[in-house]
Design a protein around this motif. Structure first.
Motif, PDB file in Angstrom:
ATOM      1  N   ASP A 167       0.839  -1.192   0.000  1.00  0.00           N
ATOM      2  CA  ASP A 167       0.000   0.000   0.000  1.00  0.00           C
ATOM      3  C   ASP A 167       0.880   1.249   0.000  1.00  0.00           C
ATOM      4  OD1 ASP A 167       0.970   0.111   2.580  1.00  0.00           O
ATOM      5  OD2 ASP A 167      -0.974  -0.131   3.555  1.00  0.00           O
ATOM      6  N   LEU A 168       2.186   1.039  -0.227  1.00  0.00           N
ATOM      7  CA  LEU A 168       3.182   2.103  -0.328  1.00  0.00           C
ATOM      8  C   LEU A 168       3.406   2.824   0.997  1.00  0.00           C
ATOM      9  CD1 LEU A 168       2.031   3.413  -3.812  1.00  0.00           C
ATOM     10  CD2 LEU A 168       4.001   1.954  -3.337  1.00  0.00           C
ATOM     11  N   SER A 169       3.062   2.174   2.109  1.00  0.00           N
ATOM     12  CA  SER A 169       3.285   2.744   3.439  1.00  0.00           C
ATOM     13  C   SER A 169       4.636   2.277   3.978  1.00  0.00           C
ATOM     14  CB  SER A 169       2.172   2.299   4.394  1.00  0.00           C
ATOM     15  OG  SER A 169       2.270   0.898   4.629  1.00  0.00           O
ATOM     16  N   ASP A 170       5.044   2.851   5.106  1.00  0.00           N
ATOM     17  CA  ASP A 170       6.288   2.425   5.752  1.00  0.00           C
ATOM     18  C   ASP A 170       6.207   0.962   6.183  1.00  0.00           C
ATOM     19  OD1 ASP A 170       7.374   4.929   5.391  1.00  0.00           O
ATOM     20  OD2 ASP A 170       6.884   5.624   7.416  1.00  0.00           O
ATOM     21  N   GLY A 171       5.055   0.538   6.675  1.00  0.00           N
ATOM     22  CA  GLY A 171       4.883  -0.857   7.080  1.00  0.00           C
ATOM     23  C   GLY A 171       5.025  -1.811   5.908  1.00  0.00           C
ATOM     24  N   PRO A 220      11.110 -14.016 -10.323  1.00  0.00           N
ATOM     25  CA  PRO A 220      10.669 -12.631 -10.534  1.00  0.00           C
ATOM     26  C   PRO A 220       9.871 -12.149  -9.325  1.00  0.00           C
ATOM     27  CG  PRO A 220       9.921 -14.059 -12.325  1.00  0.00           C
ATOM     28  CD  PRO A 220      10.531 -14.931 -11.284  1.00  0.00           C
ATOM     29  N   LEU A 221       9.986 -10.858  -9.056  1.00  0.00           N
ATOM     30  CA  LEU A 221       9.227 -10.225  -7.986  1.00  0.00           C
ATOM     31  C   LEU A 221       8.147  -9.360  -8.618  1.00  0.00           C
ATOM     32  CD1 LEU A 221       8.700  -9.356  -5.050  1.00  0.00           C
ATOM     33  CD2 LEU A 221      10.482  -7.609  -5.370  1.00  0.00           C
ATOM     34  N   HIS A 222       6.903  -9.599  -8.229  1.00  0.00           N
ATOM     35  CA  HIS A 222       5.770  -8.803  -8.701  1.00  0.00           C
ATOM     36  C   HIS A 222       5.287  -7.938  -7.544  1.00  0.00           C
ATOM     37  CE1 HIS A 222       4.812 -10.817 -12.609  1.00  0.00           C
ATOM     38  NE2 HIS A 222       5.647 -11.691 -12.072  1.00  0.00           N
ATOM     39  N   LEU A 223       5.353  -6.623  -7.724  1.00  0.00           N
ATOM     40  CA  LEU A 223       4.826  -5.677  -6.742  1.00  0.00           C
ATOM     41  C   LEU A 223       3.455  -5.228  -7.200  1.00  0.00           C
ATOM     42  CD1 LEU A 223       7.893  -3.326  -6.127  1.00  0.00           C
ATOM     43  CD2 LEU A 223       7.108  -5.222  -4.706  1.00  0.00           C
ATOM     44  N   VAL A 224       2.465  -5.396  -6.339  1.00  0.00           N
ATOM     45  CA  VAL A 224       1.088  -5.045  -6.700  1.00  0.00           C
ATOM     46  C   VAL A 224       0.528  -4.071  -5.675  1.00  0.00           C
ATOM     47  CG1 VAL A 224      -1.244  -5.929  -7.060  1.00  0.00           C
ATOM     48  CG2 VAL A 224       0.721  -7.264  -7.828  1.00  0.00           C
ATOM     49  N   HIS A 225      -0.056  -3.008  -6.194  1.00  0.00           N
ATOM     50  CA  HIS A 225      -0.746  -2.029  -5.362  1.00  0.00           C
ATOM     51  C   HIS A 225      -2.209  -2.035  -5.783  1.00  0.00           C
ATOM     52  CE1 HIS A 225      -1.530   1.575  -3.058  1.00  0.00           C
ATOM     53  NE2 HIS A 225      -2.045   2.149  -4.140  1.00  0.00           N
ATOM     54  N   ALA A 226      -3.104  -2.288  -4.842  1.00  0.00           N
ATOM     55  CA  ALA A 226      -4.540  -2.332  -5.137  1.00  0.00           C
ATOM     56  C   ALA A 226      -5.185  -1.022  -4.694  1.00  0.00           C
ATOM     57  CB  ALA A 226      -5.192  -3.503  -4.423  1.00  0.00           C
ATOM     58  N   MET A 227      -6.021  -0.493  -5.572  1.00  0.00           N
ATOM     59  CA  MET A 227      -6.754   0.729  -5.267  1.00  0.00           C
ATOM     60  C   MET A 227      -8.236   0.398  -5.175  1.00  0.00           C
ATOM     61  SD  MET A 227      -4.749   3.528  -7.517  1.00  0.00           S
ATOM     62  CE  MET A 227      -5.298   4.815  -6.421  1.00  0.00           C
ATOM     63  N   GLN A 249     -10.566   7.927  -8.824  1.00  0.00           N
ATOM     64  CA  GLN A 249      -9.151   7.587  -8.925  1.00  0.00           C
ATOM     65  C   GLN A 249      -8.289   8.756  -9.363  1.00  0.00           C
ATOM     66  OE1 GLN A 249      -8.827   4.102 -11.319  1.00  0.00           O
ATOM     67  NE2 GLN A 249      -9.891   2.837  -9.837  1.00  0.00           N
ATOM     68  N   GLY A 250      -8.745   9.534 -10.330  1.00  0.00           N
ATOM     69  CA  GLY A 250      -8.012  10.705 -10.782  1.00  0.00           C
ATOM     70  C   GLY A 250      -6.540  10.418 -11.030  1.00  0.00           C
ATOM     71  N   ASP A 251      -5.696  11.220 -10.434  1.00  0.00           N
ATOM     72  CA  ASP A 251      -4.250  11.073 -10.583  1.00  0.00           C
ATOM     73  C   ASP A 251      -3.669   9.985  -9.684  1.00  0.00           C
ATOM     74  OD1 ASP A 251      -4.170  13.128 -12.436  1.00  0.00           O
ATOM     75  OD2 ASP A 251      -3.838  14.670 -10.900  1.00  0.00           O
ATOM     76  N   SER A 252      -4.488   9.379  -8.855  1.00  0.00           N
ATOM     77  CA  SER A 252      -3.991   8.387  -7.898  1.00  0.00           C
ATOM     78  C   SER A 252      -3.311   7.206  -8.583  1.00  0.00           C
ATOM     79  CB  SER A 252      -5.123   7.869  -7.015  1.00  0.00           C
ATOM     80  OG  SER A 252      -5.678   8.918  -6.279  1.00  0.00           O
ATOM     81  N   GLN A 275      -1.787   7.132 -11.569  1.00  0.00           N
ATOM     82  CA  GLN A 275      -0.489   7.546 -12.113  1.00  0.00           C
ATOM     83  C   GLN A 275       0.537   7.752 -11.000  1.00  0.00           C
ATOM     84  OE1 GLN A 275      -3.369   9.100 -13.088  1.00  0.00           O
ATOM     85  NE2 GLN A 275      -3.547   8.274 -15.154  1.00  0.00           N
ATOM     86  N   ARG A 276       0.113   8.323  -9.895  1.00  0.00           N
ATOM     87  CA  ARG A 276       1.008   8.544  -8.757  1.00  0.00           C
ATOM     88  C   ARG A 276       1.500   7.206  -8.202  1.00  0.00           C
ATOM     89  NH1 ARG A 276      -1.554  12.362  -6.554  1.00  0.00           N
ATOM     90  NH2 ARG A 276      -3.065  11.113  -5.421  1.00  0.00           N
ATOM     91  N   ALA A 277       0.583   6.251  -8.048  1.00  0.00           N
ATOM     92  CA  ALA A 277       0.959   4.931  -7.540  1.00  0.00           C
ATOM     93  C   ALA A 277       1.893   4.212  -8.515  1.00  0.00           C
ATOM     94  CB  ALA A 277      -0.287   4.093  -7.277  1.00  0.00           C
ATOM     95  N   GLU A 278       1.606   4.316  -9.812  1.00  0.00           N
ATOM     96  CA  GLU A 278       2.483   3.688 -10.815  1.00  0.00           C
ATOM     97  C   GLU A 278       3.880   4.286 -10.769  1.00  0.00           C
ATOM     98  OE1 GLU A 278       0.168   4.312 -14.361  1.00  0.00           O
ATOM     99  OE2 GLU A 278      -0.764   2.325 -14.203  1.00  0.00           O
ATOM    100  N   ARG A 279       3.957   5.598 -10.601  1.00  0.00           N
ATOM    101  CA  ARG A 279       5.251   6.275 -10.517  1.00  0.00           C
ATOM    102  C   ARG A 279       6.022   5.813  -9.274  1.00  0.00           C
ATOM    103  NH1 ARG A 279       3.232  10.825 -11.831  1.00  0.00           N
ATOM    104  NH2 ARG A 279       2.823  11.556  -9.734  1.00  0.00           N
ATOM    105  N   GLN A 280       5.333   5.739  -8.125  1.00  0.00           N
ATOM    106  CA  GLN A 280       5.980   5.292  -6.897  1.00  0.00           C
ATOM    107  C   GLN A 280       6.463   3.850  -7.017  1.00  0.00           C
ATOM    108  OE1 GLN A 280       2.600   6.701  -4.321  1.00  0.00           O
ATOM    109  NE2 GLN A 280       4.295   7.160  -2.943  1.00  0.00           N
ATOM    110  N   LEU A 281       5.628   2.992  -7.594  1.00  0.00           N
ATOM    111  CA  LEU A 281       6.024   1.593  -7.770  1.00  0.00           C
ATOM    112  C   LEU A 281       7.208   1.467  -8.719  1.00  0.00           C
ATOM    113  CD1 LEU A 281       2.706  -0.457  -8.002  1.00  0.00           C
ATOM    114  CD2 LEU A 281       4.414  -0.529  -6.200  1.00  0.00           C
TER     115      LEU A 281
END
Length: 130
Positions: free
Chosen positions: A8-12, A30-37, A44-47, A49-55
């Motif tokens: 979830d892109l948090s510190d935890g 392979p490592l697959h990183l998945v972020h679910a919204m 969703q708006g820019d969320s 794109q922001r999550a994709e950039r962070q990942l």
């Protein structure tokens, strides 16, 4: 076969990502990183794109440790997204953090880690400290 890590892109979640990267490198998978919204499409708006950039930035850092890192932002509840992705990838392991994002009140948002562990047909590693 792959290692799947939900973040979830948090510190935890960063602890879980580090553990997943170490396991993927050790197992040469392979490592697959998945972020679910879990948001309606209209909200969703820019969320996304922001999550994709962070990942993508995170993936670049992790490529120092493991050769193949694939990122994905998906819509839906985190537990459903991770369980489905684990099945589709025929993952060896799903790695998740013990604690996700917190609301301003200090309460955790959802119990996705527990639901993934209960419902997944793929082994689940819950990381408290990497």
């Amino acid at each position: 076969m792959a290692i799947l890590c939900g973040t979830d892109l948090s510190d935890g979640a960063a602890e879980a990502v580090q553990a997943a990267a170490a396991l993927a490198a050790r197992m040469r998978l392979p490592l697959h990183l998945v972020h679910a919204m879990d948001l309606p499409a209209a909200a969703q708006g820019d969320s996304v794109q922001r999550a994709e950039r962070q990942l993508s930035e995170l993936a670049e850092q992790l490529r120092r440790y493991t050769h193949e890192v694939i990122v994905k932002v998906a819509t839906g509840t985190p537990d459903d997204v991770l369980i489905e992705a684990g099945q589709q990838l025929r993952a060896r392991l799903i790695v998740v953090g013990a604690h996700g994002q917190q609301r301003a009140s200090g309460r955790r948002i959802g119990m996705h880690t527990e639901r993934v562990a209960q419902r997944s047909g793929v082994p689940v590693l819950v990381v408290r400290e990497a």
